[in-house]
Scaffold this motif. Structure first.
Motif, PDB file in Angstrom:
ATOM      1  N   TYR A  51       0.781  -1.289   0.151  1.00 25.81           N
ATOM      2  CA  TYR A  51      -0.107  -0.087  -0.064  1.00 25.81           C
ATOM      3  C   TYR A  51       1.020   1.076   0.024  1.00 25.81           C
ATOM      4  N   ARG A  55       6.204   1.170   5.064  1.00 26.37           N
ATOM      5  CA  ARG A  55       7.708   1.190   4.983  1.00 26.37           C
ATOM      6  C   ARG A  55       7.994   0.641   6.425  1.00 26.37           C
ATOM      7  N   ASP A  57       9.207   0.433  10.445  1.00 28.53           N
ATOM      8  CA  ASP A  57       9.332   1.195  11.705  1.00 28.53           C
ATOM      9  C   ASP A  57      10.590   0.747  12.384  1.00 28.53           C
ATOM     10  N   GLY A 184      -9.836   2.470   9.277  1.00 30.14           N
ATOM     11  CA  GLY A 184      -8.817   2.217  10.020  1.00 30.14           C
ATOM     12  C   GLY A 184      -7.571   3.401  10.075  1.00 30.14           C
ATOM     13  N   THR A 185      -7.086   3.310  11.365  1.00 33.29           N
ATOM     14  CA  THR A 185      -6.293   4.347  11.683  1.00 33.29           C
ATOM     15  C   THR A 185      -5.091   3.899  12.539  1.00 33.29           C
ATOM     16  N   GLY A 186      -4.790   2.429  12.311  1.00 29.56           N
ATOM     17  CA  GLY A 186      -3.678   1.819  12.931  1.00 29.56           C
ATOM     18  C   GLY A 186      -2.414   2.213  12.160  1.00 29.56           C
ATOM     19  N   SER A 187      -1.324   1.219  12.206  1.00 23.06           N
ATOM     20  CA  SER A 187      -0.113   1.740  11.295  1.00 23.06           C
ATOM     21  C   SER A 187      -0.299   1.807  10.065  1.00 23.06           C
ATOM     22  N   SER A 188      -1.123   0.715   9.470  1.00 29.76           N
ATOM     23  CA  SER A 188      -1.126   0.557   7.945  1.00 29.76           C
ATOM     24  C   SER A 188      -1.775   2.089   7.488  1.00 29.76           C
ATOM     25  N   GLN A 191      -0.009   5.193   7.898  1.00 26.29           N
ATOM     26  CA  GLN A 191       1.134   5.391   6.847  1.00 26.29           C
ATOM     27  C   GLN A 191       0.479   5.619   5.594  1.00 26.29           C
ATOM     28  N   ARG A 208     -12.184   4.733  14.064  1.00 33.30           N
ATOM     29  CA  ARG A 208     -12.857   4.048  15.357  1.00 33.30           C
ATOM     30  C   ARG A 208     -12.302   4.475  16.558  1.00 33.30           C
ATOM     31  N   THR A 209     -10.812   4.208  16.504  1.00 36.09           N
ATOM     32  CA  THR A 209      -9.949   4.662  17.702  1.00 36.09           C
ATOM     33  C   THR A 209      -8.723   5.332  17.325  1.00 36.09           C
ATOM     34  N   ARG A 330       0.819  -1.587  19.849  1.00 33.74           N
ATOM     35  CA  ARG A 330       2.192  -1.261  19.035  1.00 33.74           C
ATOM     36  C   ARG A 330       2.348   0.138  18.811  1.00 33.74           C
ATOM     37  N   ALA A 379      -7.978  -0.664   5.831  1.00 32.20           N
ATOM     38  CA  ALA A 379      -6.764  -0.588   6.498  1.00 32.20           C
ATOM     39  C   ALA A 379      -7.044  -1.318   7.973  1.00 32.20           C
ATOM     40  N   GLY A 381      -6.449  -4.225   9.413  1.00 30.31           N
ATOM     41  CA  GLY A 381      -5.435  -5.002  10.258  1.00 30.31           C
ATOM     42  C   GLY A 381      -5.460  -6.439   9.919  1.00 30.31           C
ATOM     43  N   TRP A 496      -4.394  -5.926  19.046  1.00 29.18           N
ATOM     44  CA  TRP A 496      -4.241  -7.212  18.292  1.00 29.18           C
ATOM     45  C   TRP A 496      -3.287  -8.107  19.221  1.00 29.18           C
TER      46      TRP A 496
HETATM   47  O1  N01 Z   1      -4.036  -2.881  11.616  1.00 29.50           O
HETATM   48  P1  N01 Z   1      -4.315  -2.353  13.080  1.00 29.50           P
HETATM   49  P2  N01 Z   1      -2.913  -2.568  11.026  1.00 29.50           P
HETATM   50  N1  N01 Z   1     -14.709  -0.607  12.009  1.00 29.50           N
HETATM   51  O2  N01 Z   1      -5.128  -3.751  13.766  1.00 29.50           O
HETATM   52  C1  N01 Z   1      -9.659  -0.249  12.477  1.00 29.50           C
HETATM   53  C2  N01 Z   1       2.049  -3.989  11.646  1.00 29.50           C
HETATM   54  N2  N01 Z   1       2.479  -2.784  10.657  1.00 29.50           N
HETATM   55  O3  N01 Z   1      -2.808  -3.105   9.690  1.00 29.50           O
HETATM   56  O4  N01 Z   1      -8.519   0.341  16.801  1.00 29.50           O
HETATM   57  C3  N01 Z   1     -14.060   0.495  12.022  1.00 29.50           C
HETATM   58  O5  N01 Z   1      -3.151  -1.916  13.888  1.00 29.50           O
HETATM   59  C4  N01 Z   1      -9.245  -0.403  13.748  1.00 29.50           C
HETATM   60  O6  N01 Z   1     -10.083   0.313  14.696  1.00 29.50           O
HETATM   61  P3  N01 Z   1      -9.995  -0.153  16.261  1.00 29.50           P
HETATM   62  C5  N01 Z   1       2.219  -3.402  13.050  1.00 29.50           C
HETATM   63  O7  N01 Z   1       2.731  -4.455  14.019  1.00 29.50           O
HETATM   64  C6  N01 Z   1       3.532  -2.136  10.586  1.00 29.50           C
HETATM   65  O8  N01 Z   1      -2.823  -0.872  10.673  1.00 29.50           O
HETATM   66  O9  N01 Z   1     -10.160  -1.469  16.313  1.00 29.50           O
HETATM   67  N3  N01 Z   1     -12.677   0.395  12.167  1.00 29.50           N
HETATM   68  C7  N01 Z   1      -7.862   0.112  13.533  1.00 29.50           C
HETATM   69  O10 N01 Z   1      -7.877   1.696  13.355  1.00 29.50           O
HETATM   70  C8  N01 Z   1       0.872  -3.157  13.446  1.00 29.50           C
HETATM   71  O11 N01 Z   1       0.567  -2.916  14.778  1.00 29.50           O
HETATM   72  C9  N01 Z   1       3.797  -1.397   9.904  1.00 29.50           C
HETATM   73  O12 N01 Z   1     -11.155   0.534  16.994  1.00 29.50           O
HETATM   74  C10 N01 Z   1     -12.063  -0.817  12.325  1.00 29.50           C
HETATM   75  C11 N01 Z   1      -7.533  -0.452  11.956  1.00 29.50           C
HETATM   76  O13 N01 Z   1      -8.680  -0.862  11.638  1.00 29.50           O
HETATM   77  C12 N01 Z   1       0.006  -4.078  12.723  1.00 29.50           C
HETATM   78  O14 N01 Z   1       0.965  -4.377  11.288  1.00 29.50           O
HETATM   79  C13 N01 Z   1       2.966  -0.787   8.924  1.00 29.50           C
HETATM   80  C14 N01 Z   1     -13.049  -1.914  12.154  1.00 29.50           C
HETATM   81  C15 N01 Z   1      -6.583  -1.664  12.317  1.00 29.50           C
HETATM   82  O15 N01 Z   1      -5.387  -1.299  12.945  1.00 29.50           O
HETATM   83  C16 N01 Z   1      -1.225  -3.990  12.304  1.00 29.50           C
HETATM   84  O16 N01 Z   1      -1.419  -2.705  11.773  1.00 29.50           O
HETATM   85  C17 N01 Z   1       1.899  -1.597   8.870  1.00 29.50           C
HETATM   86  C18 N01 Z   1     -14.373  -1.802  12.133  1.00 29.50           C
HETATM   87  N4  N01 Z   1     -15.207  -2.897  12.065  1.00 29.50           N
HETATM   88  C19 N01 Z   1       1.407  -2.461   9.891  1.00 29.50           C
HETATM   89  N5  N01 Z   1     -12.033  -2.978  12.263  1.00 29.50           N
HETATM   90  C20 N01 Z   1       5.118  -0.668   9.930  1.00 29.50           C
HETATM   91  O17 N01 Z   1       6.442  -1.366  10.028  1.00 29.50           O
HETATM   92  C21 N01 Z   1     -10.966  -2.646  12.372  1.00 29.50           C
HETATM   93  N6  N01 Z   1     -10.970  -1.189  12.502  1.00 29.50           N
HETATM   94  C22 N01 Z   1       5.378   1.042  10.148  1.00 29.50           C
END
Ligand code: N01
Length: 538
Positions: A51, A55, A57, A184-188, A191, A208-209, A330, A379, A381, A496
């Motif tokens: 995506y 990159r 971290d 989704g506003t996790g790491s993915s 970025q 959501r969070t 994380r 995004a 997860g 997670w």
């Molecule tokens: O996944 P996440 P990710 N309705 O699970 C939201 C690694 N990584 O792919 O927090 C609405 O962290 C969810 O909301 P909430 C790294 O270890 C590393 O981003 O559940 N929203 C959250 O905001 C990382 O920790 C890098 O309320 C919904 C998001 O989706 C891990 O992978 C880069 C929902 C999911 O966030 C995972 O990261 C990327 C719903 N029904 C990933 N369900 C680097 O090296 C889920 N969400 C930098």
């Protein structure tokens, strides 16, 4: 007609960084070994997560193999934290340099594995009809490789394309002139959002969070600095080996460990710290990691920094994380995340003010109204840490499946083996430091431990190794002990790491939080005592 079986010493599932090194190491030990990979190339996480903005971290100098000094001298990183294409190129380079591809079957999914007690071997089947008969079965399937797309009502009605960040199309996605929605506003998400916002006509973020995220401080790695790194590699690796997380620094910064106590500061002290250090001010205090009250003080500093960065006060308010501690999830690192919300073409939907009802043909219907866009990005997860192991139908001794054995949550001894599954080795699994550490470094240790173990078994005419129940129980108790009192397991924390992102998944803190050096020490001690806690059978 009798089934055609391919006899091997070991079968590895996955050709990401762990699978590649396991293949290299077991082949070096003289074993006949093959790896199976569902993707069309090596790279694992870095193959699938293409995506925009993806990159690492961890600094690339550390997030790289340490087993070959020659490789260290040959490969040149161009940024402090390389982007996905460069990391994928590195994985490809490694596969070619060590001639690993000849023993990898791409585009092939391992569907099942059965342990045969009479032969003490594994019978493994692939979706291409291959049947493999192997002494050792190695799951190198990764911690974050089973994408999770929540079952949103009406998702099938959406007229435009839907992309998951963890299954990104190989040819990329052209967002120019498009309106985009991202959930989704996790790491993915963190970025991807700034990069998509630059390219798309409009981006609507469904949050959501809100997360706590710190600036990545990424930058190009100039040739003279890389040349110095090449001279210093031995020291760099030594420092990593001694570090709790198998790496030093945080993102692109090398700050000293915290020494101050936030509870001893005044409001004025904290505001000055923000002036001087920005978001990184929250990392100055050592009590933040262990004391919830201290943690909340740091969270408030963090929120103040968001308010300073985001121009519109209501937008800033909607971005503020609340109700869970810093250090629960994380850590996320970003490039211009909050600045993106100062753009005219970005809308933020704070789902705390009204959630998603359904996905419609043209967008997302929420309690706050309907939002339209052409393209949807999830995004959302992964089914983390257990998803990829349970995705293969693994059946061990007494016809017991891994899915049954882990029904109440994952159980391992040292994160390497499971009671009832002889000769099955797991890499980066629950019960190991894995995701709390630099994954490449801690995985290298596991692979080397496994290779030494297999050599020991062969030298001593031992045909099977299996974790003993009492040893597994004691290890699980220790894993729980060391996680207790950390922010990861605070009652208000959902992550997670705990399986909390997947409805119905048992709430268990899965990785080993006792630190990489302590983990190595324990594994080495077990080996030195003739594989204490394992049953070895001739
Ligand atoms: O996944 P996440 P990710 N309705 O699970 C939201 C690694 N990584 O792919 O927090 C609405 O962290 C969810 O909301 P909430 C790294 O270890 C590393 O981003 O559940 N929203 C959250 O905001 C990382 O920790 C890098 O309320 C919904 C998001 O989706 C891990 O992978 C880069 C929902 C999911 O966030 C995972 O990261 C990327 C719903 N029904 C990933 N369900 C680097 O090296 C889920 N969400 C930098």
């Amino acid at each position: 007609m009798a089934e055609q079986k391919i006899e091997l010493d070991a079968v590895i599932v996955g050709a990401g960084f762990a699978g590649l090194y396991a293949l290299y190491k077991l082949r070096e030990s003289g074993l006949s070994v093959r790896a199976y990979e569902r993707g069309a190339d090596v790279g694992g996480t870095w193959y699938w997560n293409r995506y925009p903005g993806a990159r690492c971290d961890v600094t690339s100098v550390q997030y790289s193999y340490s087993f070959s000094p020659e490789l260290e001298q040959e490969w040149t990183w161009t940024e402090i934290m390389a982007a996905q294409p460069e990391i994928l190129d590195y994985a490809r380079y490694v596969a070619d340099k060590f001639d690993l591809r000849r023993d990898i079957r791409f585009g092939t999914t391992v569907s099942s594995a059965r342990y045969d007690e009479s032969t003490r071997r594994w019978l493994i089947r692939t979706d291409q009809g291959e049947v493999l008969d192997a002494r050792y079965f190695v799951m190198a399937t990764g911690s974050l490789s089973t994408p999770n797309t929540p079952q949103f009502e009406g998702i099938e009605n959406f007229q435009g394309p839907v992309y998951h960040t963890g299954l990104w199309p190989e040819d990329g996605v052209d967002f120019s002139g498009k309106t985009v929605g991202i959930i989704g506003t996790g790491s993915s998400g963190t970025q991807a959002i700034p990069v998509i916002a630059e390219e798309a006509a409009h981006l609507t973020v469904f949050q959501r969070t809100p997360n706590y995220t710190l600036p990545a401080n990424n930058r190009p790695l100039p040739p003279e600095e890389m040349a110095q790194v090449k001279r210093d590699y031995a020291d760099i690796r030594r420092t990593q080996q001694e570090a709790l997380t198998a790496m030093y620094g945080f993102g692109g910064r090398q700050d000293a460990p915290p020494t101050l106590l936030i509870k001893e500061t005044t409001e004025a002290d904290r505001m000055r710290a923000l002036d001087e250090h920005g978001f990184f001010a929250v990392r100055l205090y050592k009590d933040v990691a262990v004391d919830l009250e201290a943690n909340e003080m740091a969270c408030e500093m963090y929120r103040e920094m968001v308010r300073r960065t985001v121009a519109d006060p209501d937008m800033a308010e909607r971005l503020l994380p609340r109700g869970y501690p810093l250090g629960c999830k994380r850590p996320v690192i970003d490039t211009d995340y909050y600045q993106t919300f100062n753009r005219d073409n970005v809308t933020l939907v704070d789902l705390r003010r009204g959630g998603i009802n359904a996905i419609t043909a043209t967008g997302i219907d929420t309690e706050q109204g309907h939002f339209e866009f052409d393209v949807l990005v999830a995004a959302t997860g992964f089914d983390a840490m257990t998803g990829s192991y349970l995705g293969v139908d693994i059946v061990g001794r007494d016809q017991r499946s891994l899915r049954d054995a882990w029904a109440e949550g994952p159980r391992t001894y040292l994160g390497l083996q499971v009671v009832g599954f002889p000769n099955l080795f797991l890499l980066n699994a629950p019960g190991s430091p894995s995701v709390l550490t630099n994954m490449i470094t801690s995985m290298e240790f596991q692979v080397e431990w496994m290779a030494e173990c297999i050599a020991y078994l062969d030298q001593n005419q031992i045909r099977s190794i299996e974790a003993i129940e009492a040893a597994q129980e004691a290890w699980i108790a220790h894993v729980n002990d060391v996680a207790e009192g950390t922010m990861h397991t605070a009652p208000s924390c959902n992550s997670w790491y705990l399986g909390a992102n997947i409805p119905g998944k048992p709430r268990i803190f899965m990785p080993y939080a006792g630190g990489y050096p302590r983990y190595k020490e324990k594994c080495r001690e077990v080996a030195a005592k003739g594989y204490e806690g394992f049953r070895l059978s001739a």
